[in-house]
Design an enzyme around this catalytic site. Structure first.
Site, PDB file in Angstrom:
ATOM      1  N   ASP A   1      -6.400  -2.696  -8.258  1.00 56.33           N
ATOM      2  CA  ASP A   1      -5.581  -1.599  -7.482  1.00 56.33           C
ATOM      3  C   ASP A   1      -4.238  -1.747  -8.600  1.00 56.33           C
ATOM      4  OD1 ASP A   1      -4.560   0.558  -5.963  1.00 56.33           O
ATOM      5  OD2 ASP A   1      -3.621  -0.686  -4.695  1.00 56.33           O
TER       6      ASP A   1
ATOM      7  N   ASP B   1      -1.699  -5.821  -0.286  1.00 52.27           N
ATOM      8  CA  ASP B   1      -0.415  -5.587  -1.272  1.00 52.27           C
ATOM      9  C   ASP B   1       0.591  -6.516  -1.032  1.00 52.27           C
ATOM     10  OD1 ASP B   1      -1.596  -3.388  -2.969  1.00 52.27           O
ATOM     11  OD2 ASP B   1      -1.296  -2.154  -1.290  1.00 52.27           O
TER      12      ASP B   1
ATOM     13  N   HIS C   1      -7.848  -7.093   0.296  1.00 51.60           N
ATOM     14  CA  HIS C   1      -6.778  -6.402  -0.781  1.00 51.60           C
ATOM     15  C   HIS C   1      -5.503  -6.428   0.139  1.00 51.60           C
ATOM     16  CE1 HIS C   1      -4.791  -5.082  -4.047  1.00 51.60           C
ATOM     17  NE2 HIS C   1      -4.434  -3.904  -3.431  1.00 51.60           N
TER      18      HIS C   1
ATOM     19  N   HIS D   1       1.953  -4.620  -8.406  1.00 50.55           N
ATOM     20  CA  HIS D   1       1.765  -3.462  -8.966  1.00 50.55           C
ATOM     21  C   HIS D   1       2.243  -2.036  -7.971  1.00 50.55           C
ATOM     22  CE1 HIS D   1      -2.128  -4.391  -6.530  1.00 50.55           C
ATOM     23  NE2 HIS D   1      -1.950  -3.186  -5.953  1.00 50.55           N
TER      24      HIS D   1
END
Length: 889
Positions: free
Chosen positions: A372, A262, A260, A577
């Site tokens: 997430d 971001d 993951h 997000h």
């Protein structure tokens, strides 16, 4: 040698085994201390610093100055390039040779002008393999380059991870040398580690745990770290334990590599590009050595970045996608926030993402992947299904502050009744490490025991990137079918969901939103970002409508498809997000606000061109109304008219326009309206519809929603009377008993110490009404507040013209755009907004020859033509149903 049985103390034996592989204690004589053999210094190490993130081609032309291990480099966000000259000793022939590199900045190894390996101490990647077994014909002398970012895996927080970055931090290289890597020691260390963890995780109640304890103790007895000839017997003893198999009924864990990343958070967008490069090139190296390794990867934007910055790496990714190892997932442009983007923005996330994946990899994603984010809209199941996606994976609700979500595998039913098969990995993480703890937690935490016997385990360092390691793969391979632990198989999302679907007869259904009971402040923080999002969504909506109409009013007008895609992709990126929720550092906020300005300036030109193509030029003024209803309330229109001038006069409504100079710390600004209405539920607009939430605090599920999100309006009504609260850029609400609250501004100090400081503009309105909010046109009034009438210069002879209208007030015409890759075809998107079953007719002045139902990816349904009559196009709607049409002229 035979030993008489003696009484064994569990704690003593366990501690003995732990010390035998410790990287802290007894490393001069234990097994861990033998991981590396001989070492050799580098021939030379030189560097140069740059404040910019530059290409290898540019970096390699710079002047490099000598440096040494221990020197410091910086400040934060700069980049230090190292030129590494090395010579492998002839005596290391036949041995595994690594470049050992430890730095507190993220790094990338470049060889032959290509990225070859990420190096991240925090991500347990501190060596680059020069040779698995050194041969005479291999290069013994070579030059490498190492690109080191002056930031860590999680940025450069001052004092804590999520603190604002320290702008003056220095970074250093702690190790840079050649070493002999002892693979047989690494293999034994993994055996020991996994057995020790089995002892710990199964505890004193499990017979299998004691079997592991006695096995590892005997291994310590047999192993002489200074004598490699003892290793084979020790490894064989471990193999006897690990090869004792499970029964057929044991739970199966579907292991998938994951990283993951971001797209921005504690680092800026630009650094994410390099995080992708570092992480994904390391994945490719692992796939070369481990043909069974499967890696899942989301976010089309990140693939696009890698394609632009690392074309060689992107070609390798395409190769492994074809082989079925590198699996694009998610189907969206970024892993967006699940609450705040509009319905149309969510559709575009999938439209841009799915089209990218199909173009570059020849496949559409079958699963939505959003592990997430801060909650999940009740309209997502319908949007997913409309984009060819029927499966959903996340784990974020395990973060709930108050209530424990009751399922891990279930069907999620959305606002309109659409369902998707949903899985929350029971290990409650998207960055496992392949450890025994992860597997045991996955088994024990499964809340659907008896209903679902398969679960996902996503392994690899995440958030800041890093991804899987060889050690993680070795751990999982070792215990793929070991009695006492769940079975482990390397798997794809499609394989997992296929098994879950096959055994889905007993699965439960969760209806409505998936509300995260945490991070409620994200509905309000960084108000400028939220205002930019709302305004740019509105602007792009209007550009597309004006451009679509201009196509048929002016045959010389070119639809600006390419420029619109560019602007949409900027908007979609900012809906990541950690950006639109405002949970990012100041540098990201600056980037996001710049992107909004780019959208505004570029969009204003597109809108002007489209509007000018709609009418003949002249000295008079006309009004462009992008909404499918008349706004007769307008009394007078003047240049520079305020929103309140264009909103209303017939409705009873108080409009409040504010300019606020905000300089508070740790404060929260809200406005409250105590109203004379009594109702157990309030209604909030969401994407393509609305839902109700309680106004009381009866249960923990109720009071956990002390602050909730909504879009343009919220309403509190009793029979025949109510009050609505409308806004032009806010998302946080609270309705408790008879008090309606709108959240306006916050003042947090981390990770952005300057969050929300400065001048803010916003508008809200309070609207009492008789009858229901549907009958009182609250939905239309909220649209009116957010979508300004646009003034156009025109000829005095300009005749009023209406392109589209809908016969039912319940149905909103949300979008008109040119179809992707199909000139002469328009897409119109409508939705039922009242929560009713209704028949409505779409009327148009355009010369429509055919109309076809299509999905949200604009794929025509060959079995669903829609008759076009002189009255228009008549459609049946279910509550909150989204309908998309292709109109062929």
């Amino acid at each position: 040698m035979y030993h008489l049985p003696v009484l064994k103390n569990r704690r003593t034996l366990l501690e003995r085994a732990e010390k035998f592989i410790s990287d802290i204690y007894f490393t001069d004589c234990n097994l861990r201390g033998r991981l590396y053999g001989d070492s050799c210094p580098l021939e030379s190490l030189a560097c140069f610093l740059t404040p910019k993130r530059i290409t290898f081609a540019e970096a390699s032309k710079q002047i490099f100055d000598p440096c040494k291990v221990g020197d410091t480099f910086g400040p934060t966000w700069w980049t230090c390039w190292f030129k590494v000259t090395l010579k492998i000793p002839e005596s290391w022939r036949g041995k595994a040779v690594h470049l050992l590199w430890e730095s507190d900045g993220e790094a990338m190894v470049w060889r032959d002008e290509q990225p070859v390996q990420g190096l991240t101490k925090e991500g347990e990647k501190t060596s680059y393999i020069l040779s698995e077994c050194l041969q005479d014909e291999e290069l013994h002398s070579l030059t490498l380059y190492v690109e080191m970012a002056c930031n860590g895996l999680f940025g450069a927080g001052q004092g804590s991870q999520i603190a604002p970055p320290d702008p003056n931090r220095k970074f250093s290289v702690q190790k840079a040398e050649l070493v002999v890597f002892n693979g047989d020691v690494r293999e034994l260390l993994t055996d020991f580690e996994m057995l020790v963890d089995i002892v710990k995780e199964l505890g004193e109640e499990e017979q299998r745990g004691y079997q592991a304890l006695f096995t590892v103790n005997e291994m310590v007895n047999l192993c002489d770290p200074s004598d490699p000839s003892s290793f084979a017997k020790v490894h064989s003893l471990a193999g006897t334990f690990f090869n004792q198999r499970n029964g057929e009924s044991q739970h199966t864990v579907h292991a998938m590599g994951h990283c993951h990343i971001d797209s921005a958070w504690l680092w800026p967008y630009e650094e994410t590009i390099r995080k992708c490069g570092r992480s994904w090139v390391t994945v490719i190296r692992l796939m070369e050595k481990n043909p069974e390794f499967v890696f899942t990867c989301s976010q089309a934007q990140q693939f696009q970045w890698v394609k632009s910055w690392y074309p060689g790496l992107f070609s390798s990714i395409q190769h492994y996608v074809k082989k079925g190892q590198f699996i694009p997932v998610g189907g969206t442009w970024v892993e967006m926030d699940g609450n705040l983007p509009s319905g149309e923005s969510m559709v575009r996330q999938f439209l841009e993402g799915q089209r990218f994946f199909n173009k570059e990899f020849g496949r559409y994603c079958k699963e939505f992947w959003l592990p997430d984010t801060f909650g999940y809209s009740a309209q997502l199941p319908q949007i997913m299904q409309g984009c060819g996606i029927s499966n959903f994976l996340t784990q974020k609700l395990s973060w709930n502050l108050v209530n424990t979500f009751p399922h891990n595998t279930f069907f999620w039913e959305g606002l309109d009744g659409s369902t998707v098969l949903t899985h929350f990995p029971p290990g409650n993480s998207y960055e496992m490490k392949g450890k025994v703890e992860d597997l045991v937690k996955t088994l024990k935490n499964n809340k659907d025991k008896g209903r679902a016997n398969h679960s996902a385990a996503l392994f690899g360092f995440g958030d800041g990137g890093g991804g899987p390691t060889q050690l993680m793969l070795d751990r999982l391979r070792l215990v793929q079918d070991t009695n006492g632990l769940p079975k482990v198989q390397m798997s794809t999302p499609d394989e997992l969901f296929t098994r879950l679907q096959a055994d889905s007869a007993l699965l439960c259904t969760w209806t409505g939103e998936l509300f995260l009971e945490l991070h409620n402040g994200t509905y309000t923080t960084q108000a400028q970002i939220k205002r930019g999002n709302r305004q740019c969504e509105t602007l792009l909506h209007d550009i597309e409508i004006a451009s679509s109409l201009a196509l048929y009013r002016n045959n010389t007008f070119p639809y600006p498809a390419e420029k619109l895609q560019e602007l949409w992709r900027l908007l979609l990126l900012n809906q990541f997000h950690d950006v639109i929720p405002g949970s990012c550092i100041e540098m990201v906020v600056e980037d996001a606000l710049k992107y909004y300005e780019d959208i505004r300036s570029g969009g204003a030109a597109l809108l002007r061109d489209a509007c000018e193509a709609l009418v003949a030029k002249g000295s008079s003024m006309a009004v462009f109304n992008s909404l499918p209803w008349e706004r007769l309330e307008v009394v007078q229109i003047q240049e520079g008219a305020e929103k309140s001038d264009l909103f209303f006069s017939k409705k009873t409504c108080c409009v409040f326009q504010f300019q606020v100079q905000w300089a508070e710390s740790h404060k929260f600004l809200k406005v409250e309206f105590p109203v004379r209405v009594r109702s157990p539920n309030a209604t909030y607009e969401i994407q393509f519809g609305h839902l109700q939430r309680p106004t009381h605090r009866n249960t923990s599920w109720d009071w956990a929603k002390f602050e909730v999100w909504g879009h343009k309006w919220a309403d509190l009504s009793e029979h025949n009377f109510g009050v609505s609260l409308l806004n032009d850029c806010k998302y946080g609400y609270s309705v408790h008993k008879n008090t309606m609250t709108l959240s306006l501004l916050r003042a947090p100090k981390a990770p952005d110490a300057t969050a929300d400081m400065g001048i803010h503009h916003f508008t809200y309105a309070i609207m009492p009404h008789t009858r229901s909010f549907q009958e009182a046109s609250v939905i239309q009034c909220a649209y009116n507040l957010n979508f300004p009438l646009r003034l156009i210069q025109c000829s005095p002879n300009t005749v009023p013209w209406s392109a589209f209208s809908v016969t039912s007030q319940a149905v909103v015409l949300e979008t008109i755009k040119q179809a992707e890759d199909r000139g002469g075809v328009l897409v119109v998107r409508l939705y039922e907004s009242h929560g009713s079953s209704v028949t409505a007719t779409l009327r148009t002045a355009l010369p429509v020859r055919e109309a076809w139902v299509c999905d949200l990816l604009e794929k025509q349904d060959p079995n669903h033509p829609v008759p076009v009559t002189s009255e228009g196009i008549t459609l049946d709607f279910n509550p909150f149903q989204i309908v998309s049409l292709l109109l062929i002229m």
